[in-house]
Design an enzyme around this catalytic site. Structure first.
Site, PDB file in Angstrom:
ATOM      1  N   SER A  13       0.838  -1.203   0.000  1.00 16.64           N
ATOM      2  CA  SER A  13       0.000   0.000   0.000  1.00 16.64           C
ATOM      3  C   SER A  13       0.874   1.254   0.000  1.00 16.64           C
ATOM      4  CB  SER A  13      -0.953  -0.048   1.192  1.00 16.64           C
ATOM      5  OG  SER A  13      -1.883   1.011   1.142  1.00 16.64           O
ATOM      6  N   HIS A  57      -8.173   1.608  -1.055  1.00 19.54           N
ATOM      7  CA  HIS A  57      -8.072   0.676  -2.190  1.00 19.54           C
ATOM      8  C   HIS A  57      -9.445   0.184  -2.650  1.00 19.54           C
ATOM      9  CE1 HIS A  57      -3.850   0.966  -1.479  1.00 19.54           C
ATOM     10  NE2 HIS A  57      -4.009   0.546  -0.246  1.00 19.54           N
TER      11      HIS A  57
END
Length: 321
Positions: free
Chosen positions: A90, A193
């Site tokens: 991430s 996300h």
């Protein structure tokens, strides 16, 4: 063969940078990164409480800065080549991109400040969050998430999937989880996300023309599909798109295994990714660099698992298409 892993949001803890500031040059480095980020990273890494550093606008720049500081200390006597693999989870992909030479530290910190602010703003629009789903049959877990309208935002391997969506959806998941699965609420303040983060993609697209990406020197793996990214421009496109699409850490680990990685070392704030490696890459040595006391062992680890021949990074891609 060596891999360097860079953790993502949720890995931070109050005061975790305090012992690092005792080392020569670290305070100066952090202060320079603070200037670029427009944020007092020294204070947040030493004095701020858990609630403060949970804030996305603080957490993301803090995590990237910590990774850059510890990576510099670790690699001061190690020349990176394609024989070293670098991967981040991430927001850790920004750390990894800077470590691998695909972005300058200044650009990585500028990027993460815009990313963090835009994602925090998007998260404030609708109460959303993320929960880890541990265990259970993969098919049943996927079906339950789909039934509730949740997104499998992180596929972390080792039987761990992170669900993202509204707090109401996550509450129902926790109350009635899939069979033989456990649900743990994560310390993040939004459904990262997922489509909830689309406004952040727009903000980063506006920042893009001012950034100067370069082709990575080390072998840099993408969260999109786990494959090496060979062009800096493509990597930047992928980093922008990443905020609203799932993170495939499981595929990054698959690539590491296929490349013959023998050791994975995780930069600060370390522990999360080495835990995933131990479950998803059984038999692969893993070391978490949590404090300066780990540096000597970490340097020996790097020397032990480094090699002079380059890996075969195929198949590769130029970035998100």
């Amino acid at each position: 063969m060596l891999a360097i892993a860079c953790p993502g949001q949720g890995s931070q803890t109050p005061g975790f940078l305090s012992p690092w500031l005792e080392l020569p040059g670290v305070r100066d480095h952090l202060e320079r990164l603070s200037d670029r980020a427009g944020l007092d990273l020294v204070r947040h890494g030493t004095e701020s409480d858990e609630e403060t550093i949970k804030d996305t606008a603080v957490a993301q720049p803090l995590i990237v800065a910590a990774g850059l500081v510890t990576a510099r200390l670790l690699l001061e006597d190690h020349v990176l080549t394609a024989a070293t693999v670098v991967a981040g989870h991430s927001v850790g992909e920004l750390t990894a991109s800077a470590v691998a030479g695909a972005l300058s530290e200044d650009d990585a910190v500028r990027f993460v400040r815009v990313r963090a602010d835009a994602m925090a703003e998007a998260a404030a629009t609708t109460p959303t969050g993320m929960s880890a789903v541990l265990g259970g049959d993969p098919g049943e877990v996927a079906a339950r998430l789909a039934e509730l309208g949740l997104t499998a935002a992180n596929a972390n391997g080792g039987g761990q999937v992170v669900a993202a969506g509204t707090l109401e959806q996550l509450a129902i998941l926790a109350e009635k989880p899939p069979a033989k699965a456990r649900v743990i609420t994560l310390k993040v303040a939004g459904a990262f996300h997922t489509h909830h983060m689309s406004p952040a993609v727009t903000a980063l697209g506006e920042l893009r023309p001012s950034l100067e990406p370069t082709d990575p020197v080390a072998t840099l793996l993408s969260n999109y599909d786990g494959r090496p990214v060979i062009r800096g421009e493509g990597n930047l496109d992928s980093l922008i798109a990443q905020v609203s699409r799932p993170v495939r850490w499981d595929l990054c680990m698959d690539s590491m295994q296929q490349m013959g990685i023998t050791g994975v070392i995780e930069v600060s704030p370390a522990g999360t990714l080495t835990g995933l490696v131990k479950r998803g890459m059984r038999g692969t040595a893993a070391l978490a660099v949590k404090s300066p006391e780990d540096l000597d062992a970490a340097r020996r680890f790097i020397e032990e698992h480094s090699r002079t021949t380059d890996p075969d990074p195929s198949p590769t891609h130029e970035g998100f298409q």
